[in-house]
Design a protein around this motif. Structure first.
Motif, short mmCIF file in Angstrom:
data_model
loop_
_atom_site.label_atom_id
_atom_site.label_comp_id
_atom_site.label_asym_id
_atom_site.label_seq_id
_atom_site.Cartn_x
_atom_site.Cartn_y
_atom_site.Cartn_z
N GLY A 154 -15.34 29.50 7.89
CA GLY A 154 -15.83 28.49 8.82
C GLY A 154 -17.32 28.24 8.67
O GLY A 154 -18.11 29.17 8.59
N GLY A 155 -17.71 26.97 8.60
CA GLY A 155 -19.12 26.61 8.59
C GLY A 155 -19.73 26.52 7.21
O GLY A 155 -19.07 26.75 6.19
N PRO A 156 -21.03 26.18 7.13
CA PRO A 156 -21.72 25.95 5.86
C PRO A 156 -21.61 27.14 4.91
O PRO A 156 -21.84 28.28 5.29
CB PRO A 156 -23.17 25.71 6.28
CG PRO A 156 -23.07 25.16 7.67
CD PRO A 156 -21.91 25.88 8.28
N SER A 157 -21.28 26.85 3.64
CA SER A 157 -21.16 27.91 2.64
C SER A 157 -21.50 27.42 1.25
O SER A 157 -20.92 27.86 0.27
CB SER A 157 -19.75 28.51 2.67
OG SER A 157 -18.76 27.51 2.69
N SER A 158 -22.44 26.47 1.14
CA SER A 158 -22.89 26.00 -0.17
C SER A 158 -23.52 27.13 -0.98
O SER A 158 -23.57 27.06 -2.21
CB SER A 158 -23.90 24.87 -0.02
OG SER A 158 -23.30 23.70 0.49
N PHE A 159 -24.01 28.17 -0.30
CA PHE A 159 -24.64 29.29 -1.00
C PHE A 159 -23.64 30.03 -1.88
O PHE A 159 -24.03 30.82 -2.75
CB PHE A 159 -25.27 30.26 0.00
CG PHE A 159 -24.29 30.82 0.98
CD1 PHE A 159 -23.58 31.98 0.70
CD2 PHE A 159 -24.06 30.19 2.20
CE1 PHE A 159 -22.68 32.50 1.60
CE2 PHE A 159 -23.15 30.71 3.11
CZ PHE A 159 -22.46 31.85 2.81
N LEU A 160 -22.34 29.79 -1.68
CA LEU A 160 -21.32 30.43 -2.49
C LEU A 160 -20.90 29.60 -3.69
O LEU A 160 -20.76 30.11 -4.80
CB LEU A 160 -20.08 30.74 -1.64
CG LEU A 160 -20.21 31.87 -0.63
CD1 LEU A 160 -19.03 31.87 0.32
CD2 LEU A 160 -20.31 33.21 -1.35
N ASN A 161 -20.70 28.29 -3.47
CA ASN A 161 -20.06 27.48 -4.51
C ASN A 161 -20.73 26.15 -4.77
O ASN A 161 -20.15 25.29 -5.43
CB ASN A 161 -18.59 27.23 -4.12
CG ASN A 161 -17.82 28.52 -3.94
OD1 ASN A 161 -17.55 29.24 -4.89
ND2 ASN A 161 -17.49 28.84 -2.69
N GLY A 162 -21.92 25.92 -4.24
CA GLY A 162 -22.64 24.70 -4.56
C GLY A 162 -22.50 23.64 -3.50
O GLY A 162 -22.10 23.91 -2.36
#
Length: 737
Positions: A154-162
């Motif tokens: 849930g929520g922002p996770s661009s730090f994982l996959n762009g």
């Protein structure tokens, strides 16, 4: 041991084996594997909310191998046992297990998912951790036979996959060769949805090598008139040890899907002046009627090739690398818009579209993880890179849009729909429109440190360099140049704290960020969507808790969050012909989930989520040309986002050989437009199931979805709502020997 599942389906409505919205989210089910002894073949409901469940890996939510309770985020993992025990037929049905998620698969945007107030344009829908940057279209439901598990963050996770993932990340993990032992399994299904599938895994002597093959074929008529679907998937993987601690897996996957005369929606009833407002209304006699041309189609061919390297360099150090290639060919030939005329006596059809997508993605992702101690404190690290090259060319031919003309009027109840090439000016001459060349490279790092006293700090940082070139293959203009180039350098991250109040109770807090395009998606966006704009900025603050109780027989989770996305592309309030990147959207919400086994024969579960999503700054253009005007939608709710999603489930082991189950799902009121003048009321779906062990080798299953035959809208639109499936009944026989 060889496993045969024979299924007979009797249904009108959704595909067989429909997955209920609550059961998998709330129940962990220990399904019988191909190696299980006959007396253990009936699934046993286990305590998915137990301490053991919370201590299992949280999957792709971190590269540090954290458990669910160690992760400072709301993470849902739906495993293979749960998927099979409830008979989920595809990956979207599996999503019913994720609290707060709503979804649909209209043919024009089959990856239509809404999570924490944001739609599929701001969600990452990954396949084995890989995004093709076209998720709303490419993330079509895939038959669940080849799926190992589904993970949701849930929520922002661009730090994982762009780029992307403001509202969350959904990751589908498919089956590959592993160390679970030999598998021999087959399934034969009969009825309106026929299926033939097989799974075979074998170790090659004492070499340590493992081969696995998955085959699946399904076909049949779906609930709407004239709509047929056929699909197949084939996967092969080879796992081989190269040396001590070094293992390589080669995985190849092929998918094909074809839907004949796809259903695009049902026209709503309108006022005498042609406008629509208030609750959506339909003529019941049009349910199931399909106004698309008789030879309309959607067809997709997909290939995946992955090379996976795992090297355990030392007990505390591991290196992983994935090299991959994705190739897809998607074709559409349809008449896609239908509107009532002359009251409800005739239906006007318009918007004929021939479209082809040719897409290829190449990528390399490597990560090095190391567990160590810093200043006497346990501290785990992960470092890596992520490179990809994404190329997509589109071949559109559009005739007779909703404002430029129609193809005549048809009977609403018995339409003569004709053929696609009968549309004046239509042909199958594929002329390229534009090619998007997307190159990205990122460096990332993650860390978890335990300062003591039950505290842990989890952090992540990712820096991307994204280059996009858009080549226009048609006549160049000021608004559509021959070549458009832009560059982005987003930096995203997460910082979280976890506190152990006891061994069974944790609380956490986290802040995370994301970045995605101001409108559209990078695989198709061009000059009008991006111009000299930067990526939007998304950030989330989340507080939560994870608790095991009743000596591990139950669990409860809570998440409270706020998300803001800034710099959306909106119409300039002072000039309806211009776009400016100053829009803002927000979402606040609460998610609760609980599981409990109060007695050996009972398993109970429930979840409830509340989302208050709104536009903080948003301007919409009404009309066109000289008559165009701009209207502020600040304070309005985005379309298709319900405030409340809830569910309950119960399983009762009535007898040693008989298990009964019931589940209920509630989806709240949703708006169909940004003005919030058109909506669909809340709906509820009830499912019932029964599992009977006839002999130690033979098990019978029965399932009824949408017991009350509720009519509801799966995907809202201000022009053509897409209805959900009515009641469906399925039966199955499983034989293992």
């Amino acid at each position: 041991m060889f496993h045969v599942s024979h299924t007979v389906s009797f249904f009108r409505g959704a595909t067989p084996f429909a997955l209920t919205g609550l059961s998998l989210a709330l129940l962990g089910i220990q399904a019988a594997s191909a190696q299980t002894a006959p007396q253990q073949q009936l699934e046993r409901v286990t305590i998915s909310g137990s301490a053991a469940a919370l201590d299992r890996p949280a999957g792709s939510s971190s590269r540090l191998g954290l458990s669910l309770r160690e992760t400072p985020a709301s993470v849902t993992v739906v495993d293979k046992a749960s998927i099979e025990a409830r008979g989920a037929s595809n990956t979207q049905e599996i999503l019913k297990n994720v609290p707060g998620v709503v979804f649909a698969d209209p043919p024009g945007s089959a990856g239509s998912v809404f999570y924490r107030g944001f739609g599929s344009g701001s969600l990452a829908q990954l396949y084995n951790g890989i995004s093709v940057q076209y998720d709303a279209i490419a993330a079509r439901p895939v038959d669940s036979w080849i799926v190992e598990r589904v993970e949701a963050i849930g929520g922002p996770s661009s730090f994982l996959n762009g780029s992307g993932a403001v509202g969350g990340t959904l990751n589908v993990i498919t089956k590959i060769a592993d160390g679970s032992g030999d598998i021999s399994r087959a399934r034969v299904a009969l009825g309106d949805r026929a299926q033939l599938a097989a799974s075979l895994q074998r170790g090659l002597g004492d070499t340590g090598q493992v081969l696995r093959v998955e085959l699946n074929r399904s076909e049949g008529a779906l609930w709407t008139q004239g709509r047929d679907r056929s699909a197949w998937q084939a996967t092969a993987s080879w796992r081989a040890p190269l040396s001590s601690g070094l293992t390589h897996t080669l995985a190849l996957e092929r998918q094909h899907e074809k839907v004949s005369q796809p259903y695009w929606g049902t026209p709503m009833l309108r006022a005498a002046d042609g406008t629509a407002s208030g609750a959506l209304r339909f003529d019941p006699a049009t349910y199931g009627v399909n106004y698309n041309v008789q030879d309309g189609r959607y067809e997709q061919d997909v290939s995946w090739l992955r090379s996976l390297l795992e090297w355990q360099i030392a007990p505390a150090t591991r290196l992983q690398h994935t090299l991959y290639h994705y190739e897809a060919l998607r074709d559409y030939e349809n008449v896609e818009a239908y509107t009532f005329k002359n009251g409800k006596h005739q239906v006007e059809r318009s918007s004929a579209l021939l479209q082809r997508h040719e897409q290829q993605v190449w990528g390399s992702r490597g990560e090095l993880s190391h567990a160590t101690r810093l200043a006497g404190l346990r501290s785990d690290f992960a470092f890596g890179w992520d490179w990809s090259f994404n190329q997509q060319t589109r071949f559109p031919l559009s005739i007779g849009g909703p404002f430029t003309g129609s193809f005549g009027l048809v009977d609403p109840y018995a339409p003569v729909v004709g053929s696609f090439l009968d549309v004046p000016g239509m042909s199958r001459a594929y002329t390229p429109g534009a090619t998007n060349l997307l190159r990205s490279f990122a460096l990332f790092a993650e860390n978890r440190t335990e300062p003591g006293a039950g505290w842990s700090v989890v952090s992540a940082l990712r820096a991307d360099r994204i280059a996009l070139d858009v080549r226009n293959h048609r006549a160049a203009s000021a608004s559509n140049p021959a070549l458009f180039q832009t560059r982005f350098t987003p930096v995203t991250g997460r910082l979280g704290l976890v506190k152990d109040l006891s061994k069974d109770w944790q609380v956490y807090a986290q802040a995370s960020t994301a970045a995605d395009p101001p409108s559209g998606v990078l695989a198709t966006a061009g000059f009008s969507a991006l111009r000299d704009f930067d990526l939007t900025k998304g950030r989330q603050l989340e507080l939560g808790s994870k608790l095991s109780f009743d000596e591990g027989r139950g669990s409860a989770t809570l998440a409270l969050y706020e998300i803001r996305r800034k710099n959306l592309s909106i119409t300039d309030p002072n000039d309806a012909t211009k776009l400016i990147p100053v829009g803002e959207q927000s979402s606040r919400g609460l998610e609760l989930a609980a599981r409990w086994r109060p007695a050996a024969a009972w398993q109970l579960g429930g979840h409830w989520s509340y989302t208050r999503a709104r536009y903080e700054t948003f301007v919409e253009t009404l009309g066109s040309g000289a008559s165009a005007v701009t209207v502020s939608r600040a304070g309005k709710t985005p379309a298709n986002v319900p405030r409340v999603v809830a569910g309950l489930s119960a399983d009762w082991q009535a007898h040693e050989s008989l298990r009964l189950g019931a589940d209920w799902r509630h989806v709240g009121k949703r708006y169909a437009n940004t003005a919030n003048t058109l909506w669909d009321e809340a709906y509820q779906l009830l499912g019932l199931s029964a599992t009977l062990r006839i002999t130690p080798q033979l098990t019978a299953r029965a399932r009824i979805d949408n017991v009350a035959d509720t009519r509801y809208v799966a995907s809202l639109s201000s022009s053509l709502p897409y209805l959900g499936a009515p009641r469906s009944v399925s039966g199955a026989l499983d034989w293992q020997f």
